[in-house]
Design an enzyme around this catalytic site. Structure first.
Site, mmCIF file in Angstrom:
data_model
loop_
_atom_site.group_PDB
_atom_site.id
_atom_site.type_symbol
_atom_site.label_atom_id
_atom_site.label_comp_id
_atom_site.label_asym_id
_atom_site.label_seq_id
_atom_site.Cartn_x
_atom_site.Cartn_y
_atom_site.Cartn_z
ATOM 1 N N SER A 142 0.981 -1.118 0.071
ATOM 2 C CA SER A 142 -0.359 -0.143 0.000
ATOM 3 C C SER A 142 0.669 1.660 0.254
ATOM 4 C CB SER A 142 -0.828 -0.118 1.388
ATOM 5 O OG SER A 142 -1.580 1.510 1.509
ATOM 6 N N TYR A 156 -1.857 -0.182 10.708
ATOM 7 C CA TYR A 156 -1.472 -0.783 8.508
ATOM 8 C C TYR A 156 -0.794 -0.645 7.561
ATOM 9 C CZ TYR A 156 -3.931 -1.476 3.655
ATOM 10 O OH TYR A 156 -4.054 -2.004 3.075
#
Length: 247
Positions: A142, A156
């Site tokens: 990501s 995350y």
């Protein structure tokens, strides 16, 4: 027929990737943790288009379930030659001050440990030293690994940073075994995951901050993943493609 395992393939980027790989001739293993109906709909869509796929349930945060999943793949016709580590979780947007050890552990169990275990089992099947014919692994990271996702998902983001390190380290370990390992870092993509964090319209809110002035579609990420699995990228390993609209 060569088999490609896509984890977390019942929705979003995983779903788009599975459908594209099937169109390209792969037999696709559609991994899912809970959304059985969604996973079966992906299989049905692939078969409607003339492709081959099967659904296989496993929560990748559980090593025993991962082992059982790979054992089931072993029983399928064909050989596993591609792995897409796409499964990932996040929780409600918050600052680091509000994080608990339990939440952090859950995020890392899926996003990091689960990906490590899937890589381990894939290498055992693909590597020349295990009698395999080689293969390719793509880890879906990501852009948060670069930005840190402050005020939203630092846990995350950290888990995706770990995936980037896994990509680099594993690529060097297994290059001589005929296995290429690369990554893709999506940016703001229109998927259901944003709703998991409590803001379904997050991409629209942040689109103006993206140089390309729009969020991305799952299919755009799928094309990058499929390219990294293909022979067209045969001399590329240890690389990570940023697919974030310039952000």
């Amino acid at each position: 027929m060569n088999i490609a395992l896509v984890t977390g393939a019942s929705r979003g980027i995983g779903r788009a990737t599975a459908i594209l790989l099937a169109r390209q001739g792969w037999r696709v293993a559609i991994n899912f943790a809970r959304r059985a109906d969604d996973a079966l709909s992906v299989v049905a869509e692939i078969e409607r288009q003339g492709g081959s796929a099967f659904a296989i349930q496993a929560d990748i945060s559980d090593e025993a379930q991962v082992m059982a999943m790979f054992a089931e793949i072993d029983r399928q016709p064909g050989a596993l030659t591609a792995l897409v580590n796409n499964a990932g979780i996040l929780f409600q947007q918050t600052t680091l001050e509000q994080l608990t050890a339990e939440r952090i552990s859950r995020v890392f169990a899926t996003n990091v440990t689960g990906s490590f275990i899937c890589c381990r089992e894939a290498v055992k099947r693909m590597g020349y030293h295990h009698g395999g014919s080689g293969g390719a692994i793509v880890n879906v990271s990501s852009a948060a690994a670069r930005t840190g996702a402050p005020g939203e998902y630092v846990d995350y983001a950290a888990s995706k940073g770990a995936m980037d390190t896994l990509t680099k380290g594993l690529s060097l370990e297994v290059a001589a075994q005929g296995i290429r390992v690369n990554g893709v870092r999506p940016g703001f993509i229109y998927t259901e995951m944003h709703a998991d964090g409590g803001e379904a319209q997050r991409v629209d809110r942040l689109a103006a901050n993206i140089p390309m002035q729009r969020g991305g579609q799952p299919e755009e990420i799928a094309r990058a993943i499929a390219w990294l699995l293909s022979d067209e990228s045969s001399y590329i390993t240890g690389s990570i493609i940023d697919a974030a609209g310039g952000r």
